[in-house]
Design an enzyme around this catalytic site. Structure first.
Site, mmCIF file in Angstrom:
data_model
loop_
_atom_site.group_PDB
_atom_site.id
_atom_site.type_symbol
_atom_site.label_atom_id
_atom_site.label_comp_id
_atom_site.label_asym_id
_atom_site.label_seq_id
_atom_site.Cartn_x
_atom_site.Cartn_y
_atom_site.Cartn_z
ATOM 1 N N SER A 176 -17.581 -73.983 6.830
ATOM 2 C CA SER A 176 -17.948 -73.560 5.472
ATOM 3 C C SER A 176 -18.126 -72.053 5.455
ATOM 4 O O SER A 176 -18.410 -71.430 6.492
ATOM 5 C CB SER A 176 -19.260 -74.240 5.074
ATOM 6 O OG SER A 176 -19.837 -73.638 3.938
ATOM 7 N N TYR B 116 -28.066 -75.786 6.897
ATOM 8 C CA TYR B 116 -26.654 -76.166 6.941
ATOM 9 C C TYR B 116 -25.800 -75.008 7.437
ATOM 10 O O TYR B 116 -24.909 -75.185 8.286
ATOM 11 C CB TYR B 116 -26.212 -76.598 5.542
ATOM 12 C CG TYR B 116 -24.769 -77.031 5.443
ATOM 13 C CD1 TYR B 116 -24.401 -78.337 5.760
ATOM 14 C CD2 TYR B 116 -23.780 -76.145 5.013
ATOM 15 C CE1 TYR B 116 -23.073 -78.740 5.664
ATOM 16 C CE2 TYR B 116 -22.459 -76.539 4.914
ATOM 17 C CZ TYR B 116 -22.106 -77.838 5.232
ATOM 18 O OH TYR B 116 -20.787 -78.241 5.146
#
Length: 227
Positions: free
Chosen positions: A134, A147
């Site tokens: 990501s 995350y």
């Protein structure tokens, strides 16, 4: 085509990639934590073996590789399964450490553990590993400390793996913002209908698999074919 393992395939990007490879006659071993959802999502696909379970479970990781070996052995591993953590996401100063451990267990330890099981056969086949990452791994967004740092960890692990395994292709792949349940959880109450559907990045993913560039960080947007 060969055999591939794809984790987190009951919905979202994992299911889209599963459908894309199934259409090209790959034999696929896929997983998801919800057995009923996984079975329903893949029921209409040929050549797909669903193995329900949690990637954080060592026994499940071993089962995925054993299943792929029974089909001839995987030449492609896609570590897509992951969890966001709390929604809305807390600041690091307030992040519950027990939840942070779970985020790392699923997003870092699970994929590395699966690679350890799969890599002997991948070496034999000159195969490829895709670790889904990501932009939160490389950008500092408030609230994304859990995350994002987990994705940063899997990116660095990917770099080291690429240096250690020169006969493999190791790609850490940023698919971009997509209209998925996880992305909605990251922005609770917000309208994310402007994000593209997961299936829109499948052509770029297939281009990656076909072209086999050198190991490295890949943005699927850079591989998109112009309309």
């Amino acid at each position: 085509m060969g055999v591939a393992i794809i984790t987190g395939a009951s919905r979202g990007l994992g299911l889209a990639l599963t459908r894309g490879l199934a259409e090209l006659n790959w034999r696929l071993v896929v997983d998801g934590r919800d057995e009923a959802a996984l079975a329903a999502a893949t029921a209409d696909l040929d050549g797909v073996t669903a193995v329900a379970g949690d990637i954080a479970d060592p026994a499940h990781r071993a089962a995925l590789v054993r299943t792929a070996n029974a089909l001839g052995g995987a030449s492609l591993l896609v570590n897509n399964a992951g969890i966001l953590g709390p929604s809305p996401q807390p600041r690091l100063a307030d992040y519950p450490l027990d939840v942070l451990r779970e985020v790392y267990e699923v997003n870092v330890i699970g994929p590395i553990g699966l690679i350890q099981w799969a890599v002997p056969v991948l070496r034999e086949r000159g195969g490829a590993i895709v670790n889904i990452t990501s932009d939160a791994a490389v950008e500092a967004y408030p609230g994304w400390g859990g995350y994002g740092s987990a994705k940063a960890a899997i990116e660095q692990a990917s770099r080291v793996l690429a240096a250690e395994e020169p006969d493999l292709r190791v790609w850490w792949v940023d698919p971009g913002d997509l209209r998925t349940r996880m992305h909605q959880e990251a922005f609770p109450g917000e309208d994310i209908s402007d994000r593209p559907e997961p299936h829109t990045v499948v052509p770029a993913f297939l281009r990656l698999i076909r072209s086999r560039p050198e190991s490295g960080r890949i943005r699927l947007a850079d591989l998109a074919v112009p309309a």
